[in-house]
Design an enzyme around this catalytic site. Structure first.
Site: not given
Ligand code: NAD
Length: 228
Positions: A86, A88, A104, A170, A172
């Site tokens: 998910q 980006v 996404h 990682g 939610s």
């Molecule tokens: P979310 O923030 O809803 O959930 C993140 C999850 O990761 C939580 O359950 C949390 O407990 C867990 N987490 C936190 N630290 C962690 C670690 N060190 N190791 C493993 N797990 C850990 O994110 P989501 O479910 O991916 O949904 C968010 C949406 O936002 C996605 O659609 C995505 O496209 C976007 N997004 C992307 C990025 C990225 O590309 N890195 C960053 C933020 C949001």
């Protein structure tokens, strides 16, 4: 080789310094999601949306894949690994994973606001008002915003329905339709979930939880899979 499908979310990139979406201290506490990640937001304030993603892109340049990302690459020696993300960011690519499907979109790409098939690499970190596609239309981030269709869902469902082992890291599981992928995991396929926090899974399935951050969690997963 068994097909190992890994479904990742913002949490796998947290240890690389990219803030997650919803957990405590998450990125979105500072922003109104609909202002920066919806088509309505884009129509209302293009500059704000471009700035939001330009900032994310600039930050991404400084980040490196962590042991969660690289651990998945090591699993390719033993399994036919497919990553459905998910995220980006491009940290799975930079770690060296071979098969990656972005649900996404991709922060490092832009696309035409009119001709959706015109997709470009972003040169540097910035998309500006006035940057246009070859047909003269404004470029936007190549990101699936809330309320927009998710074209990669169909290939993701196909990959998921062929999984011998399914791993969630990682996420939610709050964002749909992405989270509905778990419903396509074959009944006999074991599911592992790596997350330091409790994740409520609405599916009536046996899930083996590994309550760890991605780096340590992938290490534990590797041992479990190679011992079994
Ligand atoms: P979310 O923030 O809803 O959930 C993140 C999850 O990761 C939580 O359950 C949390 O407990 C867990 N987490 C936190 N630290 C962690 C670690 N060190 N190791 C493993 N797990 C850990 O994110 P989501 O479910 O991916 O949904 C968010 C949406 O936002 C996605 O659609 C995505 O496209 C976007 N997004 C992307 C990025 C990225 O590309 N890195 C960053 C933020 C949001």
């Amino acid at each position: 080789m068994k097909k190992l499908v890994v479904f990742t979310g913002a949490g796998i990139s947290a240890e690389s310094g990219i803030r997650t979406f919803r957990d405590m201290g998450g990125l979105w506490e500072e922003y109104d999601i609909m202002e920066v990640a919806s088509y309505e937001g884009w129509q209302n304030n293009m500059e704000l949306v471009l700035k939001f993603y330009n900032d994310r892109r600039k930050q991404l340049i400084e980040c490196r894949p962590n042991e969660g990302h690289t651990g998945l690459v090591e699993l390719e020696k033993h399994f036919n690994v497919h990553i459905i993300t998910q995220n980006v960011d491009d940290l799975h690519e930079r770690a060296g994973s071979k098969n990656i499907l972005h649900l996404h979109g991709n922060l490092n790409k832009s696309r035409s606001t009119v001709h959706e098939d015109l997709v470009y690499d972003v040169d540097g970190w910035e998309i500006k008002v006035g940057d246009v596609c070859e047909k003269g239309y404004q470029l936007r981030p190549h990101i699936v915003w809330f309320g927009e269709p998710v074209p990669a869902m169909m290939p993701a469902i196909k990959i998921t329905s062929q999984a011998d082992i399914f791993v969630v890291i990682g996420t939610s599981l709050n964002v749909y339709p992405a989270a509905s992928l778990l419903g396509y995991v074959p009944a006999k396929t074991p599911i592992y979930l790596i997350d330091p926090n409790e994740v409520a899974s609405p599916w009536n399935r046996n899930v083996e939880f590994i309550y760890e951050k991605a780096s340590k969690g992938v290490e534990i997963l590797k041992k479990k899979l190679l011992e079994s």
